[in-house]
Scaffold this motif. Sequence first.
Motif, short mmCIF file in Angstrom:
data_model
loop_
_atom_site.label_atom_id
_atom_site.label_comp_id
_atom_site.label_asym_id
_atom_site.label_seq_id
_atom_site.Cartn_x
_atom_site.Cartn_y
_atom_site.Cartn_z
N SER A 5 57.26 -52.84 -21.45
CA SER A 5 57.83 -51.55 -21.82
C SER A 5 58.24 -50.76 -20.58
CB SER A 5 56.80 -50.74 -22.62
OG SER A 5 57.27 -49.44 -22.89
N SER A 6 57.37 -50.74 -19.58
CA SER A 6 57.65 -50.02 -18.34
C SER A 6 58.86 -50.62 -17.61
CB SER A 6 56.42 -50.04 -17.43
OG SER A 6 56.66 -49.38 -16.23
N THR A 7 58.91 -51.94 -17.56
CA THR A 7 60.03 -52.63 -16.90
C THR A 7 61.35 -52.35 -17.61
OG1 THR A 7 58.54 -54.40 -16.18
CG2 THR A 7 60.91 -54.87 -16.14
N VAL A 50 64.73 -50.61 -16.04
CA VAL A 50 66.00 -51.34 -15.94
C VAL A 50 67.10 -50.68 -16.77
CG1 VAL A 50 67.15 -53.53 -16.47
CG2 VAL A 50 64.88 -53.52 -15.43
N MET A 51 66.74 -50.19 -17.94
CA MET A 51 67.76 -49.70 -18.87
C MET A 51 67.58 -48.22 -19.15
SD MET A 51 68.53 -51.16 -22.72
CE MET A 51 69.80 -50.43 -23.76
N LYS A 52 68.65 -47.47 -19.07
CA LYS A 52 68.59 -46.05 -19.39
C LYS A 52 68.28 -45.88 -20.88
CE LYS A 52 71.36 -41.82 -19.20
NZ LYS A 52 72.69 -41.24 -18.89
N ASP A 53 67.40 -44.94 -21.16
CA ASP A 53 66.94 -44.71 -22.54
C ASP A 53 66.31 -45.97 -23.14
OD1 ASP A 53 67.91 -42.10 -22.50
OD2 ASP A 53 69.90 -42.73 -23.19
N GLY A 54 65.70 -46.80 -22.27
CA GLY A 54 65.12 -48.06 -22.73
C GLY A 54 64.00 -47.88 -23.72
N LEU A 55 63.16 -46.83 -23.50
CA LEU A 55 62.02 -46.63 -24.39
C LEU A 55 62.48 -46.28 -25.81
CD1 LEU A 55 58.95 -46.64 -24.48
CD2 LEU A 55 58.97 -44.20 -23.95
#
Length: 250
Positions: free
Chosen positions: A84-86, A90-95
């Motif tokens: 989740s942290s990675t 890496v990706m904007k708005d990933g969460l």
Amino acid sequence: MTFFGSDLTFWIAFSAGFLSFFSPCVLPLIPSYITYITGLSFGQLQEAHPARKVRLTVLIHSVTFVLGFSAVFIGMGALAGVASSTFQTVMKDGLIWLQRAGGVLVFLFGVHMSGLFHFGLLLGDKRIQLHNKPGGVAGTFLVGIAFAAGWTPCIGPILGAILAMAAGTSGSAGKSMFLLGSYAAGLGIPFIVSGLLFHGFLDFFKRFRTHIRKMEFFTGLLLMVVGILLFFGLFNTMGTVLYQWLPAGA
């Protein structure tokens, strides 16, 4: 308020673990597991007032067994948190996207658990069988690890849902580990209590076993609700609402 919302996920994880204990391929096998890990006979365990040595043996081995599967679950939580942290880095708005993907997965796990529709990948028994238990407390710990690593399909969908929730809401390994630790506690505490109160557990099981399917359906509905909350990011909102209902200073 954010922290209170996170607390809500921990309570959900604990409740999911508790409900896992009552699943149809865990609850009926509790007597077998307790006799297996303790090395005690069924007759010794079902006495209304077991000897002190019997109670101590049950306590030590039950706690060790729980620690075994808890170690695996918490390790899974750490991996989910790192992923989740990675992904967030890496990706904007990933969460946000993880939350939505996790919400879909949790909802589908709930549909499977409720029996409304069964997914083939989640069916089938894949237990790890240990025909000859390794001796001592260390052997009991290994049995706990084997339980966590291979006991499906009953706890698999619920555990998968909690892992998806951990990846979608935590954003860190520490929070995910605590979330999976909460799940392990929910599953482990009733196991320990059942071992210490084995005679009472047998009486309870005789009365409750006809309701196991209802419990499974209720678990599925709970997971579907959690999936919807996770998809729409409503955990913090729920936390705020519940906080407002609490007495002042609570």
